[in-house]
Enzyme design. Structure first.
Site, short mmCIF file in Angstrom:
data_model
loop_
_atom_site.label_atom_id
_atom_site.label_comp_id
_atom_site.label_asym_id
_atom_site.label_seq_id
_atom_site.Cartn_x
_atom_site.Cartn_y
_atom_site.Cartn_z
N SER A 135 0.86 -1.18 0.00
CA SER A 135 0.00 0.00 0.00
C SER A 135 0.90 1.23 0.00
CB SER A 135 -0.94 -0.01 1.22
OG SER A 135 -0.21 -0.18 2.40
N GLU A 166 1.17 5.56 0.68
CA GLU A 166 0.57 6.74 1.35
C GLU A 166 0.99 8.04 0.66
OE1 GLU A 166 0.67 6.57 5.65
OE2 GLU A 166 1.25 8.68 5.73
N ASP A 184 -2.06 14.82 16.07
CA ASP A 184 -1.36 15.70 17.00
C ASP A 184 -1.94 17.09 16.86
OD1 ASP A 184 0.63 13.92 18.10
OD2 ASP A 184 1.50 13.90 16.09
N PHE A 198 13.06 14.78 10.86
CA PHE A 198 11.74 14.20 11.01
C PHE A 198 11.76 13.08 12.06
CE2 PHE A 198 8.04 12.04 8.70
CZ PHE A 198 7.12 12.91 9.25
N HIS A 250 3.85 -0.97 3.70
CA HIS A 250 3.12 0.28 3.47
C HIS A 250 4.16 1.37 3.22
CE1 HIS A 250 -0.09 3.31 4.00
NE2 HIS A 250 0.80 4.00 4.69
P1 FAD Z 1 -3.23 6.90 20.07
O1 FAD Z 1 -3.35 5.47 19.70
O2 FAD Z 1 -4.39 7.56 20.72
O3 FAD Z 1 -1.94 7.02 20.98
C1 FAD Z 1 -1.36 8.29 21.28
C2 FAD Z 1 -0.60 8.23 22.60
O4 FAD Z 1 -1.52 8.11 23.69
C3 FAD Z 1 0.37 7.06 22.75
O5 FAD Z 1 1.46 7.50 23.51
C4 FAD Z 1 -0.44 6.01 23.53
O6 FAD Z 1 0.40 5.15 24.28
C5 FAD Z 1 -1.31 6.90 24.41
N1 FAD Z 1 -2.64 6.35 24.63
C6 FAD Z 1 -3.44 5.74 23.72
N2 FAD Z 1 -4.63 5.45 24.24
C7 FAD Z 1 -4.60 5.91 25.52
C8 FAD Z 1 -5.55 5.96 26.57
N3 FAD Z 1 -6.79 5.47 26.41
N4 FAD Z 1 -5.18 6.53 27.75
C9 FAD Z 1 -3.94 7.07 27.91
N5 FAD Z 1 -2.99 7.06 26.94
C10 FAD Z 1 -3.34 6.51 25.77
N6 FAD Z 1 -1.08 12.16 12.02
C11 FAD Z 1 -1.90 13.03 11.42
O7 FAD Z 1 -2.13 14.11 11.95
N7 FAD Z 1 -2.49 12.76 10.21
C12 FAD Z 1 -2.30 11.58 9.57
O8 FAD Z 1 -2.83 11.36 8.49
C13 FAD Z 1 -1.45 10.61 10.19
N8 FAD Z 1 -1.24 9.40 9.62
C14 FAD Z 1 -0.49 8.46 10.29
C15 FAD Z 1 -0.35 7.19 9.73
C16 FAD Z 1 0.40 6.21 10.38
C17 FAD Z 1 0.49 4.84 9.76
C18 FAD Z 1 1.07 6.52 11.59
C19 FAD Z 1 1.92 5.49 12.27
C20 FAD Z 1 0.94 7.78 12.15
C21 FAD Z 1 0.16 8.77 11.51
N9 FAD Z 1 -0.03 10.04 12.07
C22 FAD Z 1 -0.84 10.95 11.44
C23 FAD Z 1 0.63 10.42 13.32
C24 FAD Z 1 -0.25 10.18 14.55
O9 FAD Z 1 -1.43 10.92 14.47
C25 FAD Z 1 0.55 10.58 15.77
O10 FAD Z 1 1.61 9.67 15.99
C26 FAD Z 1 -0.26 10.79 17.05
O11 FAD Z 1 0.59 11.39 18.02
C27 FAD Z 1 -0.80 9.51 17.67
O12 FAD Z 1 -1.84 8.98 16.96
P2 FAD Z 1 -2.39 7.51 17.33
O13 FAD Z 1 -3.56 7.29 16.46
O14 FAD Z 1 -1.30 6.54 17.30
O15 FAD Z 1 -2.86 7.80 18.84
#
Ligand code: FAD
Length: 281
Positions: free
Chosen positions: A7, A9, A100, A207, A257
């Site tokens: 895939s 991105e 973020d 980065f 990916h």
């Molecule tokens: P989460 O899974 O919510 O985790 C974030 C943090 O919170 C982690 O440290 C985790 O340990 C902690 N955590 C999770 N759940 C809980 C809970 N219930 N209680 C307390 N702590 C918790 N960013 C963008 O803005 N746009 C994008 O399109 C984008 N695409 C991405 C694609 C991929 C494949 C990846 C790997 C990252 C991408 N990101 C993107 C970056 C991502 O949004 C950031 O890394 C963000 O900081 C975390 O997102 P997450 O969905 O992993 O968050």
């Protein structure tokens, strides 16, 4: 040909010229017959319309399109509206993220973590979407501990994710360790390694500081020794990333990916070297 799922991105371009260039790069990447093309989403909805536009184009070209969707800074009503628009367009796959908060943006939004977003998508749309979530073999930079991060990952899979895509990394052992520990927690969804081809080492180093990706010392020292010799950086980058992919696929990764940065050349060259271009022996 090695059977594997590829895939790719993209990020949504800022200008009509960027959209045009991305169309051309996408046309070249189509030779990979990707499982899907995904398009990132600026947290807080900053790229909402542009992400939607690129997704529409990808779908109209006949490819599977997977929009990224982040919940930070958004209300449930905003997210419901976006999901509805994608359903109306027949989009069946989504990458669900927390995102973020952009600096200066104070409102965290109604859903705090990706597991809550996954739950919300399932609640609103049932099984309509195949949901991908993010995974961090070298741990998320804000994670309290590796254990907490792994549990957070398991939580979002249990909330209804179908598979995961990792942050990019250059140490295959981090991936295998992560997968083993996720399996031990009962997580059985496929975990696709995210692969970042190396275009500019200076940019990659900056980065990686933010994303928490380790660039192994042996790689860093060698890249630094090339100074601004872009041909040597490209050649060495292709060598190390191809070798990384070989080790991942050889060790059981279900596919790759690619973070293409909207450019096709390096992704295509890596796939050619791996022998995963359709029609290759
Ligand atoms: P989460 O899974 O919510 O985790 C974030 C943090 O919170 C982690 O440290 C985790 O340990 C902690 N955590 C999770 N759940 C809980 C809970 N219930 N209680 C307390 N702590 C918790 N960013 C963008 O803005 N746009 C994008 O399109 C984008 N695409 C991405 C694609 C991929 C494949 C990846 C790997 C990252 C991408 N990101 C993107 C970056 C991502 O949004 C950031 O890394 C963000 O900081 C975390 O997102 P997450 O969905 O992993 O968050």
């Amino acid at each position: 040909m090695i059977p594997t799922e590829i895939s790719v991105e993209f990020f949504p371009p800022q200008s009509p010229a960027g959209f045009e260039k991305l169309r051309a790069e996408r046309a070249k990447l189509a030779v990979l017959k990707p499982a899907f093309f995904s398009v990132t989403y600026g947290a807080g909805g900053s790229t909402r319309e542009r992400t939607f536009d690129v997704i529409q184009e990808i779908a109209a070209e006949g490819h599977n399109a997977a929009p990224h969707l982040s919940c930070v800074g958004s209300s449930r009503a905003d997210i419901r509206d976006i999901l509805q628009r994608y359903q109306d367009k027949g989009i069946k796959r989504i990458v669900a993220l927390r995102g973020d908060l952009p600096s200066g943006m104070a409102e965290a939004g109604e859903l705090r973590h990706a597991n809550e977003l996954v739950e919300f998508i399932r609640h609103e749309t049932g099984d309509w979407f195949r949901i991908e979530v993010a995974a961090y073999p070298e741990w998320h930079p804000q994670a309290k501990s590796p254990k907490d991060d792994l549990e957070a990952f398991a939580r979002k899979v249990r909330a209804g994710a179908d598979s995961a895509i990792t942050q990019y990394f250059y140490n295959p052992d981090a991936y295998f360790h992560f997968v083993d520990h996720a399996r031990a927690l009962g997580v059985d969804v496929p975990i696709f390694p995210g692969i970042m081809p190396i275009i500019s080492f200076a940019k990659l180093a900056r980065f990686s500081e933010v994303s928490g990706t380790e660039i192994p010392r042996w790689m860093r020292r060698k890249f630094e020794s090339f100074y601004d010799d872009t041909d040597s950086i490209r050649a060495f980058g292709l060598e190390v990333v191809t070798e990384l992919c070989e080790r991942l696929l050889g060790g059981g990764a279900p596919g790759l990916h690619f973070y293409s940065m909207n450019q096709s050349a390096l992704t295509l060259e890596i796939c050619r070297r791996l022998g995963v271009l359709p029609g290759q022996a």
